[in-house]
Design a protein around this motif. Structure first.
Motif, PDB file in Angstrom:
ATOM      1  N   GLY A   1     -15.517   2.558  -8.231  1.00 54.60           N
ATOM      2  CA  GLY A   1     -16.516   2.836  -7.208  1.00 54.60           C
ATOM      3  C   GLY A   1     -15.924   3.221  -5.863  1.00 54.60           C
ATOM      4  N   ALA A   2     -14.579   3.176  -5.764  1.00 54.40           N
ATOM      5  CA  ALA A   2     -13.951   3.540  -4.489  1.00 54.40           C
ATOM      6  C   ALA A   2     -12.752   4.438  -4.747  1.00 54.40           C
ATOM      7  CB  ALA A   2     -13.542   2.282  -3.713  1.00 54.40           C
ATOM      8  N   PRO A   3     -13.013   5.694  -5.136  1.00 61.48           N
ATOM      9  CA  PRO A   3     -11.928   6.577  -5.553  1.00 61.48           C
ATOM     10  C   PRO A   3     -10.862   6.809  -4.486  1.00 61.48           C
ATOM     11  CG  PRO A   3     -14.066   7.743  -5.543  1.00 61.48           C
ATOM     12  CD  PRO A   3     -14.346   6.316  -5.244  1.00 61.48           C
ATOM     13  N   ASP A   4     -11.188   6.613  -3.237  1.00 61.51           N
ATOM     14  CA  ASP A   4     -10.151   6.839  -2.221  1.00 61.51           C
ATOM     15  C   ASP A   4      -9.208   5.643  -2.077  1.00 61.51           C
ATOM     16  OD1 ASP A   4     -12.514   5.681  -1.405  1.00 61.51           O
ATOM     17  OD2 ASP A   4     -12.162   6.132   0.736  1.00 61.51           O
ATOM     18  N   ARG A   5      -9.599   4.495  -2.665  1.00 58.69           N
ATOM     19  CA  ARG A   5      -8.634   3.381  -2.700  1.00 58.69           C
ATOM     20  C   ARG A   5      -7.802   3.559  -3.963  1.00 58.69           C
ATOM     21  NH1 ARG A   5     -11.446  -2.176  -2.352  1.00 58.69           N
ATOM     22  NH2 ARG A   5      -9.292  -2.949  -2.430  1.00 58.69           N
ATOM     23  N   SER A   6      -6.859   4.497  -3.928  1.00 58.37           N
ATOM     24  CA  SER A   6      -6.121   4.838  -5.142  1.00 58.37           C
ATOM     25  C   SER A   6      -4.617   4.758  -4.924  1.00 58.37           C
ATOM     26  CB  SER A   6      -6.515   6.232  -5.631  1.00 58.37           C
ATOM     27  OG  SER A   6      -5.866   7.208  -4.841  1.00 58.37           O
ATOM     28  N   ILE A   7      -3.903   4.752  -6.055  1.00 57.84           N
ATOM     29  CA  ILE A   7      -2.452   4.585  -6.006  1.00 57.84           C
ATOM     30  C   ILE A   7      -1.851   5.345  -7.184  1.00 57.84           C
ATOM     31  CG2 ILE A   7      -2.641   2.381  -7.274  1.00 57.84           C
ATOM     32  CD1 ILE A   7      -0.287   1.328  -5.683  1.00 57.84           C
ATOM     33  N   THR A   8      -0.672   5.924  -6.990  1.00 56.09           N
ATOM     34  CA  THR A   8      -0.040   6.709  -8.065  1.00 56.09           C
ATOM     35  C   THR A   8       0.942   5.834  -8.833  1.00 56.09           C
ATOM     36  OG1 THR A   8       1.831   7.349  -6.709  1.00 56.09           O
ATOM     37  CG2 THR A   8      -0.100   8.793  -6.632  1.00 56.09           C
ATOM     38  N   ILE A   9       1.393   6.347  -9.966  1.00 57.68           N
ATOM     39  CA  ILE A   9       2.347   5.610 -10.790  1.00 57.68           C
ATOM     40  C   ILE A   9       3.666   5.420 -10.025  1.00 57.68           C
ATOM     41  CG2 ILE A   9       3.193   7.663 -12.031  1.00 57.68           C
ATOM     42  CD1 ILE A   9       2.604   4.333 -13.798  1.00 57.68           C
ATOM     43  N   THR A  10       4.009   6.354  -9.155  1.00 57.07           N
ATOM     44  CA  THR A  10       5.244   6.228  -8.376  1.00 57.07           C
ATOM     45  C   THR A  10       5.149   5.034  -7.421  1.00 57.07           C
ATOM     46  OG1 THR A  10       5.504   8.608  -8.487  1.00 57.07           O
ATOM     47  CG2 THR A  10       6.807   7.473  -6.827  1.00 57.07           C
ATOM     48  N   GLU A  11       4.004   4.906  -6.781  1.00 56.52           N
ATOM     49  CA  GLU A  11       3.814   3.764  -5.870  1.00 56.52           C
ATOM     50  C   GLU A  11       3.786   2.456  -6.653  1.00 56.52           C
ATOM     51  OE1 GLU A  11       1.060   5.795  -2.422  1.00 56.52           O
ATOM     52  OE2 GLU A  11       0.265   5.704  -4.465  1.00 56.52           O
ATOM     53  N   ILE A  12       3.191   2.524  -7.838  1.00 56.18           N
ATOM     54  CA  ILE A  12       3.129   1.323  -8.683  1.00 56.18           C
ATOM     55  C   ILE A  12       4.530   0.910  -9.125  1.00 56.18           C
ATOM     56  CG2 ILE A  12       2.388   0.488 -10.955  1.00 56.18           C
ATOM     57  CD1 ILE A  12      -0.215   2.076 -10.484  1.00 56.18           C
ATOM     58  N   ALA A  13       5.367   1.913  -9.480  1.00 54.01           N
ATOM     59  CA  ALA A  13       6.735   1.616  -9.898  1.00 54.01           C
ATOM     60  C   ALA A  13       7.462   0.872  -8.794  1.00 54.01           C
ATOM     61  CB  ALA A  13       7.467   2.912 -10.246  1.00 54.01           C
ATOM     62  N   ALA A  14       7.316   1.335  -7.561  1.00 53.17           N
ATOM     63  CA  ALA A  14       7.948   0.651  -6.434  1.00 53.17           C
ATOM     64  C   ALA A  14       7.442  -0.791  -6.368  1.00 53.17           C
ATOM     65  CB  ALA A  14       7.658   1.394  -5.132  1.00 53.17           C
ATOM     66  N   GLY A  15       6.137  -0.938  -6.523  1.00 51.92           N
ATOM     67  CA  GLY A  15       5.545  -2.277  -6.477  1.00 51.92           C
ATOM     68  C   GLY A  15       6.097  -3.186  -7.567  1.00 51.92           C
ATOM     69  N   ALA A  16       6.375  -2.617  -8.727  1.00 47.85           N
ATOM     70  CA  ALA A  16       6.840  -3.420  -9.862  1.00 47.85           C
ATOM     71  C   ALA A  16       8.211  -4.034  -9.605  1.00 47.85           C
ATOM     72  CB  ALA A  16       6.891  -2.560 -11.122  1.00 47.85           C
ATOM     73  N   TYR A  17       9.005  -3.360  -8.764  1.00 47.64           N
ATOM     74  CA  TYR A  17      10.359  -3.859  -8.504  1.00 47.64           C
ATOM     75  C   TYR A  17      10.490  -4.491  -7.124  1.00 47.64           C
ATOM     76  CZ  TYR A  17      11.858  -1.261 -12.661  1.00 47.64           C
ATOM     77  OH  TYR A  17      12.026  -0.817 -13.940  1.00 47.64           O
ATOM     78  N   MET A  18       9.621  -4.109  -6.188  1.00 49.62           N
ATOM     79  CA  MET A  18       9.821  -4.545  -4.797  1.00 49.62           C
ATOM     80  C   MET A  18       8.761  -5.530  -4.328  1.00 49.62           C
ATOM     81  SD  MET A  18      10.847  -0.800  -3.401  1.00 49.62           S
ATOM     82  CE  MET A  18      12.012   0.189  -4.315  1.00 49.62           C
ATOM     83  N   ASN A  19       7.677  -5.612  -5.082  1.00 47.20           N
ATOM     84  CA  ASN A  19       6.580  -6.482  -4.622  1.00 47.20           C
ATOM     85  C   ASN A  19       5.764  -6.903  -5.838  1.00 47.20           C
ATOM     86  OD1 ASN A  19       4.654  -7.731  -2.950  1.00 47.20           O
ATOM     87  ND2 ASN A  19       3.400  -5.858  -2.851  1.00 47.20           N
ATOM     88  N   HIS A  20       6.453  -7.433  -6.866  1.00 45.85           N
ATOM     89  CA  HIS A  20       5.723  -7.659  -8.111  1.00 45.85           C
ATOM     90  C   HIS A  20       4.762  -8.839  -7.991  1.00 45.85           C
ATOM     91  CE1 HIS A  20       8.700 -10.799  -9.072  1.00 45.85           C
ATOM     92  NE2 HIS A  20       7.824 -11.237  -9.946  1.00 45.85           N
ATOM     93  N   PRO A  21       3.628  -8.756  -8.695  1.00 44.42           N
ATOM     94  CA  PRO A  21       2.600  -9.798  -8.555  1.00 44.42           C
ATOM     95  C   PRO A  21       3.130 -11.166  -8.997  1.00 44.42           C
ATOM     96  CG  PRO A  21       1.795  -7.950  -9.896  1.00 44.42           C
ATOM     97  CD  PRO A  21       3.232  -7.709  -9.657  1.00 44.42           C
ATOM     98  N   ALA A  22       2.703 -12.186  -8.324  1.00 44.30           N
ATOM     99  CA  ALA A  22       3.085 -13.545  -8.708  1.00 44.30           C
ATOM    100  C   ALA A  22       2.597 -13.804 -10.133  1.00 44.30           C
ATOM    101  CB  ALA A  22       2.461 -14.549  -7.742  1.00 44.30           C
ATOM    102  N   GLY A  23       3.413 -14.463 -10.922  1.00 43.82           N
ATOM    103  CA  GLY A  23       3.010 -14.788 -12.292  1.00 43.82           C
ATOM    104  C   GLY A  23       3.268 -13.679 -13.284  1.00 43.82           C
ATOM    105  N   GLU A  24       3.713 -12.508 -12.823  1.00 44.99           N
ATOM    106  CA  GLU A  24       4.045 -11.387 -13.715  1.00 44.99           C
ATOM    107  C   GLU A  24       5.555 -11.196 -13.719  1.00 44.99           C
ATOM    108  OE1 GLU A  24       2.642  -8.772 -15.441  1.00 44.99           O
ATOM    109  OE2 GLU A  24       0.556  -8.557 -14.793  1.00 44.99           O
ATOM    110  N   GLU A  25       6.074 -10.622 -14.802  1.00 46.42           N
ATOM    111  CA  GLU A  25       7.496 -10.257 -14.798  1.00 46.42           C
ATOM    112  C   GLU A  25       7.679  -9.042 -13.914  1.00 46.42           C
ATOM    113  OE1 GLU A  25       9.202  -9.534 -18.676  1.00 46.42           O
ATOM    114  OE2 GLU A  25       8.091 -11.225 -19.509  1.00 46.42           O
ATOM    115  N   PRO A  26       8.813  -8.949 -13.209  1.00 46.13           N
ATOM    116  CA  PRO A  26       9.099  -7.688 -12.508  1.00 46.13           C
ATOM    117  C   PRO A  26       9.388  -6.586 -13.528  1.00 46.13           C
ATOM    118  CG  PRO A  26      10.770  -9.384 -12.014  1.00 46.13           C
ATOM    119  CD  PRO A  26       9.878  -9.948 -13.052  1.00 46.13           C
TER     120      PRO A  26
END
Ligand code: MCN
Ligand code: CUM
Length: 798
Positions: free
Chosen positions: A606-631
């Protein structure tokens, strides 16, 4: 199997501009190939590397009384000469074939085919090894050979495999499929029956690069690395370990660039085993690389089926039953490369694209004094033979009933709504729309015009006749479901491993091995499609058993149906994890994250402008990974296909037959293929062009021949004729799209379709040119002398 969003839509495949499904992305591998930077087995040079040359038997059938190495060992630079006796000391005198037979690595006692491996000379360079090989003296006692399956099964034929207990003749096995009783009953009562005898001659795949290896034993690590011309590196690692006794984790198989395989690089050959044994014994790297004639004369050949085809039909052309009987020449060992539970490969689908009441096929296989093999050369495990049989027979029936061959096909096609369809031999066709493909081909070929032109030439008694041939084939590829398909007991799944790096690019590793099919490009396109990445940011690695996930390799056009499916599923697993990272980055609930195939972005529902690309997600996976998830961001998938895929097509060939010379010219060559959803149309077209060229070679030129003494008289490129650009006409290709319902991206394989589908279209065309004089068959290869003889037979020659 389909994704939540239904997977790629066949109606709008534009790759979204990122090089995804449906885009003709230029092949990434071609830069190194066209700039001379490819790295083939023969390019590999190691310090201290020795060279192996094999001494081969000039006789097809002979007992070895003695081998004298002394003169060879006197040659300066010769390091060792190996015979069966030496190998026996290491328990390597024999090796298992893929069909449970046992083949001599070096001849133990009796030579069973010409050019069989008798001894090996290891020397400091290749020329010295060759000089040494010429000086090995072998005392042969020549025996009577037998070269055809028919002769081999005669009661007084010489026994080839006398080392086997219980083997009293040259018979290997009998096989049958279908319902004999029901089929025979229909034949008894049918209005029309037709019968034809046809041979599918022995062929050879003849890849540009012959077979070879560099074996390198590391005594410190007690590990062997073998650079190998292999279409199936992991399966070969397992077999290597089993044969040599070296634990599997101490065996590394590397397939570097492979210069064409076409099925020739599926089996294991004695030269590989000899080089590996020599490297272990001498503790130095050893290279073995075949010459062209060694490749043609000794490695996995194709076909050699002598077939009888029969159809039972109604007067108006409805085919009711198909019956076939085959005599198969398997050579000196049963070394066919195919799923082990299918002794006749997938010949089972000889009912083709047609809905028939009953079918029955039987086959007898025989040993002969010829090289072993049988399944290779873009064949989909003998679908070549099956398609040739049924498509030739439909033409024979059309002639008998004086019906148009397009019309008779239409009357018998399995209809689109009948899929999934179980054939009379029990095979489950996934999807198809045969009439649509035929109609498109007829239109592209200007069929009606050529029928008129054909008639005109007959009426004018013209020097050149027109013939039109059709083939509406069904293929079966994607072996295969683990419950039915295995190689040496290993189920035929395949695998993909995707690792997305912190900077947003990715490495995909797969268990299949490209030999020219363009996997480095097309497999990256699947990931691009499924993750919204740019195809340029994905590299594909394969052919190294130390780093790639286990897979069964590339043959039977299985890469797309099996490893392609694994790639899509692994990418979707990455996408699932990406959603949780996206949720973390966008500060939203994971359930609210949606992926949009078109943009390739993840956004909040419902909010298409709140979006993120796979490249940004990749950075997040290594630099800011969610608590409780594996990096990290990666996934692996091992895919066991629920079913095989059934690509199909309609090919139409128009030929002009010269009544004076027997020469055949291609006037028009139309190929309409359906391989479900298409990953890369340009790569597909390349596959079709190459396979059609090989289909022309098959129909017109190629034949591995033997004389009655078992001499291979078709064992080099002077005698085994391959088509060149000069013999190849302009192909017109078209396509339809009928997705596979069970494949994650709806794709079917295509690599072998053109070779499977085209030979009967070509033969049908040549026969059609003489049909007004009641010619019903011409054997392949249809050389000018054979065509002229067929013309002369019915008084059409000039
Ligand atoms: N493809 C596609 N869309 C589809 C199906 C296939 O874009 N719906 C692409 C694939 O991504 C792949 C190529 O077409 O790049 C062939 O795919 P597939 O049909 O899955 O066949 P494989 O990759 O498993 O190749 C094996 C097949 C076989 S068995 C023989 S034999 C053969 C053939 O490929 N040997 C070849 N084509 C060959 N082409 C070259 N250049 N060299 C060989 O040795
Ligand atoms: Cu039958 S040839 Mo391909 O399957 O490698």
């Amino acid at each position: 199997q389909h994704d939540a969003d239904g997977g790629p839509d066949p109606e709008k495949h534009h790759g979204h501009g990122r090089g995804g499904m449906g885009e003709s992305v230029k092949r990434k591998e071609d830069k190194r190939f066209i700039t001379g930077r490819g790295n083939y087995v023969d390019d590999i040079k190691k310090p201290g590397m020795l060279h192996c040359e094999i001494v081969r038997s000039p006789h097809a059938h002979a007992r070895i009384n003695d081998i004298d190495k002394s003169r060879a060992l006197d040659v300066d630079g010769v390091v060792a000469v190996l015979t069966a006796e030496d190998l026996a000391g290491h328990d390597l005198a024999t090796m298992p074939t893929l069909m449970d037979d046992t083949q001599d690595v070096l001849v133990n006692d009796k030579v069973k085919f010409q050019s069989q491996e008798v001894a090996a000379v290891i020397a400091t360079d290749r020329y010295i090894a060759k000089d040494g090989a010429e000086k090995v003296t072998v005392d042969y006692e020549v025996l009577d050979p037998v070269v055809t399956a028919k002769d081999a099964l005669e009661a007084d034929a010489p026994l080839i495999r006398d080392e086997l207990e219980d083997q009293e003749d040259n018979h290997i096995f009998d096989w049958d499929v279908g319902d004999k009783e029901a089929t025979d009953a229909i034949f008894e009562e049918s209005e029309v029956t037709v019968k034809e005898q046809m041979e599918y001659q022995r062929l050879h795949p003849a890849p540009i690069e012959t077979c070879g290896c560099v074996a390198d034993w590391d005594p410190g690590k007690e590990k062997i690395t073998v650079h190998l011309t292999s279409q199936a590196p992991h399966a070969h690692r397992t077999l290597f370990s089993m044969v040599s006794g070296i634990p599997e984790h101490k065996v590394r198989i590397v397939s570097p660039d492979i210069g064409g395989g076409f099925g020739n690089k599926v089996p294991i050959y004695p030269g590989y085993v000899v080089a590996a044994a020599a490297s272990v014994v001498l503790e130095q790297p050893v290279k073995w690389m075949e010459e062209r004639s060694e490749n043609i004369q000794t490695t996995g050949f194709a076909r050699d089926y002598d077939m009888t085809g029969e159809l039972a039909a109604t007067k108006d052309g409805k085919i009711r039953a198909v019956r076939t009987d085959v005599l198969a020449n398997h050579g000196a060992y049963n070394a066919v490369a195919q799923p082990s539970k299918f002794p006749a490969g997938f010949f089972n689908i000889f009912t083709g694209s047609y809905d028939v009441e009953a079918a029955y096929g039987s086959l007898t296989a025989a040993f002969t004094n010829t090289a072993p093999g049988g399944v290779a050369y873009r064949c989909s495990f003998r679908v070549t033979e099956a398609v040739y049989l049924i498509e030739r027979m439909v033409k024979v029936l059309a002639h008998e009933l004086d019906m148009d061959p397009a019309e008779i096909r239409r009357r018998n096609f399995i209809q689109p709504e009948e899929f999934p369809y179980e054939s009379a031999t029990g095979w489950n066709y996934d999807s198809g729309d045969y009439e649509k493909a035929l109609d498109l081909a007829l239109e592209m070929a200007d069929y009606d015009h050529y029928r008129e032109e054909q008639q005109r030439r007959i009426e004018e008694d013209a020097d050149k006749l027109i013939g039109i041939g059709i083939s509406s084939f069904t293929e079966v590829v994607g072996a295969g479901p683990g419950k039915t398909c295995d190689i040496a007991g290993i189920e035929m799944f395949d695998s993909a491993d995707i690792r997305v790096n912190p900077t947003g690019n990715a490495v995909l590793r797969v268990g299949v091995q490209t030999q020219g099919q363009g996997h480095e490009t097309t497999f990256a396109q699947i990931v691009a499609e499924e993750l919204g990445m740019d195809v340029e940011n994905i590299s594909v690695e394969h052919g190294d058993t130390d780093t790639d996930p286990y897979g069964l390799g590339t043959y039977g056009s299985r890469s797309t149906p099996v490893a392609g499916a694994a790639t899509a599923v692994a990418a979707r697993k990455v996408r699932d994890k990406a959603k949780s990272i996206a949720a973390n980055e966008l500060e939203a609930a994971e359930e609210d994250i949606e992926w949009d195939r078109e943009s390739g972005h993840f956004h909040v529902a419902g909010a298409p402008d709140r979006s993120i690309t796979i490249t940004e997600i990749a950075a997040g996976a290594y630099m800011n990974h969610p608590a409780g998830e594996e990096p990290g961001l990666e996934a692996v998938d091992y895919y066991d296909p629920p079913e095989m895929t059934y690509p199909f097509g309609s090919y139409i060939v128009v030929v002009e037959v010269d009544r004076e010379t027997g020469e055949v010219d291609f006037e028009k060559f139309v190929a309409v293929d359906d391989c479900g959803n298409r990953i890369n149309p340009m790569v597909i077209e390349g596959q079709i062009h190459g396979g059609l060229a090989q289909g022309i070679g098959t129909a017109m030129m190629e034949h591995v021949t033997y004389d009655e003494n078992g001499n291979c008289t078709g064992g080099d490129f002077m005698n085994y004729l391959l088509p060149t650009a000069k013999e190849i006409p302009n192909f017109e290709t078209g396509y339809t799209v009928t997705p596979s319902p069970h494949h994650p991206i709806g794709a079917k394989g295509v690599g072998e379709s053109p070779t499977v589908g085209s030979p009967p279209a070509i033969v049908n065309a040549v026969v059609d040119a003489m049909a007004h004089a009641d010619v019903t068959h011409v054997e392949m290869p249809m050389t000018p002398d054979r065509v002229w003889a067929a013309l002369a037979d019915v008084g059409l020659e000039l």
